[in-house]
Scaffold this motif. Structure first.
Motif, mmCIF file in Angstrom:
data_model
loop_
_atom_site.group_PDB
_atom_site.id
_atom_site.type_symbol
_atom_site.label_atom_id
_atom_site.label_comp_id
_atom_site.label_asym_id
_atom_site.label_seq_id
_atom_site.Cartn_x
_atom_site.Cartn_y
_atom_site.Cartn_z
ATOM 1 N N UNK A 299 0.809 -1.216 0.000
ATOM 2 C CA UNK A 299 0.000 0.000 0.000
ATOM 3 C C UNK A 299 0.839 1.262 0.000
ATOM 4 N N UNK A 300 1.922 1.248 0.778
ATOM 5 C CA UNK A 300 2.832 2.395 0.842
ATOM 6 C C UNK A 300 3.477 2.631 -0.516
ATOM 7 N N UNK A 301 3.934 1.553 -1.146
ATOM 8 C CA UNK A 301 4.579 1.646 -2.455
ATOM 9 C C UNK A 301 3.600 2.171 -3.507
ATOM 10 N N UNK A 302 2.378 1.671 -3.479
ATOM 11 C CA UNK A 302 1.365 2.104 -4.441
ATOM 12 C C UNK A 302 1.066 3.592 -4.250
ATOM 13 N N UNK A 303 0.951 4.038 -3.012
ATOM 14 C CA UNK A 303 0.725 5.454 -2.732
ATOM 15 C C UNK A 303 1.862 6.321 -3.244
ATOM 16 N N UNK B 1 13.744 -5.547 -19.737
ATOM 17 C CA UNK B 1 13.498 -6.987 -19.752
ATOM 18 C C UNK B 1 13.943 -7.562 -18.406
ATOM 19 N N UNK B 2 13.146 -7.307 -17.366
ATOM 20 C CA UNK B 2 13.543 -7.748 -16.029
ATOM 21 C C UNK B 2 13.516 -9.263 -15.903
ATOM 22 N N UNK C 66 23.639 -13.479 -8.419
ATOM 23 C CA UNK C 66 23.415 -13.749 -7.004
ATOM 24 C C UNK C 66 21.924 -13.817 -6.691
ATOM 25 N N UNK C 67 21.575 -14.610 -5.711
ATOM 26 C CA UNK C 67 20.179 -14.771 -5.316
ATOM 27 C C UNK C 67 19.614 -13.453 -4.798
ATOM 28 N N UNK C 68 20.413 -12.675 -4.070
ATOM 29 C CA UNK C 68 19.918 -11.410 -3.525
ATOM 30 C C UNK C 68 19.577 -10.432 -4.644
ATOM 31 N N UNK C 69 20.350 -10.452 -5.725
ATOM 32 C CA UNK C 69 20.061 -9.564 -6.858
ATOM 33 C C UNK C 69 18.747 -9.970 -7.520
ATOM 34 N N UNK C 70 18.497 -11.277 -7.614
ATOM 35 C CA UNK C 70 17.240 -11.748 -8.185
ATOM 36 C C UNK C 70 16.061 -11.271 -7.349
ATOM 37 N N UNK C 71 16.180 -11.381 -6.030
ATOM 38 C CA UNK C 71 15.104 -10.949 -5.157
ATOM 39 C C UNK C 71 14.895 -9.445 -5.247
ATOM 40 N N UNK C 72 15.967 -8.682 -5.394
ATOM 41 C CA UNK C 72 15.831 -7.235 -5.530
ATOM 42 C C UNK C 72 15.104 -6.883 -6.818
ATOM 43 N N UNK C 73 15.382 -7.612 -7.901
ATOM 44 C CA UNK C 73 14.689 -7.339 -9.155
ATOM 45 C C UNK C 73 13.215 -7.714 -9.066
ATOM 46 N N UNK C 74 12.898 -8.810 -8.394
ATOM 47 C CA UNK C 74 11.498 -9.172 -8.202
ATOM 48 C C UNK C 74 10.788 -8.096 -7.382
ATOM 49 N N UNK C 75 11.489 -7.543 -6.394
ATOM 50 C CA UNK C 75 10.893 -6.571 -5.493
ATOM 51 C C UNK C 75 10.816 -5.180 -6.109
ATOM 52 N N UNK C 76 11.491 -4.939 -7.213
ATOM 53 C CA UNK C 76 11.546 -3.604 -7.792
ATOM 54 C C UNK C 76 10.181 -3.137 -8.263
ATOM 55 N N UNK C 77 9.320 -4.045 -8.626
ATOM 56 C CA UNK C 77 7.954 -3.773 -9.091
ATOM 57 C C UNK C 77 7.918 -2.703 -10.160
ATOM 58 N N UNK C 78 8.752 -2.885 -11.168
ATOM 59 C CA UNK C 78 8.818 -1.921 -12.257
ATOM 60 C C UNK C 78 7.520 -1.876 -13.050
ATOM 61 N N UNK C 79 6.858 -3.009 -13.185
ATOM 62 C CA UNK C 79 5.597 -3.014 -13.925
ATOM 63 C C UNK C 79 4.517 -2.257 -13.161
ATOM 64 N N UNK D 140 5.047 0.352 -11.214
ATOM 65 C CA UNK D 140 5.359 1.764 -11.416
ATOM 66 C C UNK D 140 4.892 2.214 -12.789
ATOM 67 N N UNK D 141 5.176 1.405 -13.795
ATOM 68 C CA UNK D 141 4.778 1.764 -15.155
ATOM 69 C C UNK D 141 3.260 1.869 -15.268
ATOM 70 N N UNK D 142 2.550 0.902 -14.711
ATOM 71 C CA UNK D 142 1.090 0.924 -14.765
ATOM 72 C C UNK D 142 0.505 2.150 -14.077
ATOM 73 N N UNK D 143 1.039 2.487 -12.897
ATOM 74 C CA UNK D 143 0.549 3.659 -12.173
ATOM 75 C C UNK D 143 0.812 4.943 -12.942
ATOM 76 N N UNK D 144 2.016 5.077 -13.492
ATOM 77 C CA UNK D 144 2.347 6.292 -14.241
ATOM 78 C C UNK D 144 1.471 6.435 -15.482
ATOM 79 N N UNK D 145 1.274 5.341 -16.210
ATOM 80 C CA UNK D 145 0.425 5.403 -17.398
ATOM 81 C C UNK D 145 -1.013 5.756 -17.021
ATOM 82 N N UNK D 146 -1.513 5.213 -15.928
ATOM 83 C CA UNK D 146 -2.878 5.500 -15.497
ATOM 84 C C UNK D 146 -3.030 6.964 -15.114
ATOM 85 N N UNK D 147 -2.080 7.493 -14.326
ATOM 86 C CA UNK D 147 -2.168 8.888 -13.881
ATOM 87 C C UNK D 147 -2.082 9.827 -15.077
ATOM 88 N N UNK D 148 -1.164 9.559 -16.001
ATOM 89 C CA UNK D 148 -1.037 10.419 -17.172
ATOM 90 C C UNK D 148 -2.305 10.359 -18.019
#
Length: 95
Positions: free
Chosen positions: A23-27, A49-50, A59-72, A74-82
């Motif tokens: 919820x915090x991230x979405x806000x 191409x995540x 490294x496993x930690x880098x994989x988890x960081x990429x999963x957690x980045x939630x780039x999609x 962010x993209x969806x929210x920005x496109x919706x707001x615009x």
């Protein structure tokens, strides 16, 4: 298989924390979108191409960081707001 009450309590506490973080991230994404929409009339996003990055690994930690980045997200929210504010947004080709 016996599972203790503490295990269930811990899982519940962890799930609540994840929901709060989501919820915090979405806000934050929506607030960022509003600020960008007020300042700019056009949004151009490049699609990373995540999944390819994750599959190629490292490294496993880098994989988890990429999963957690939630780039999609962010993209969806920005496109919706615009779109909501009548601005244009373009998604670029995959890198």
């Amino acid at each position: 298989m016996f599972l203790s009450k503490n295990w269930f309590k811990t899982r519940k506490r962890l799930a609540k924390g994840c929901e709060r973080l989501k919820g915090f991230r979405c806000g934050l994404f929506f607030k960022l979108g509003v600020l960008l929409a007020e300042g700019y009339g056009l949004l151009i996003l490049e699609d990373l191409d995540t999944m390819g990055f994750i599959e190629r690994g490292g490294a496993r930690s880098r994989k988890l960081q990429l999963y957690d980045a939630s780039l999609s997200g962010l993209r969806g929210c920005l496109e919706w707001v615009f779109g909501k504010r009548g601005k244009t947004g373009f998604g670029g080709a995959s890198l």
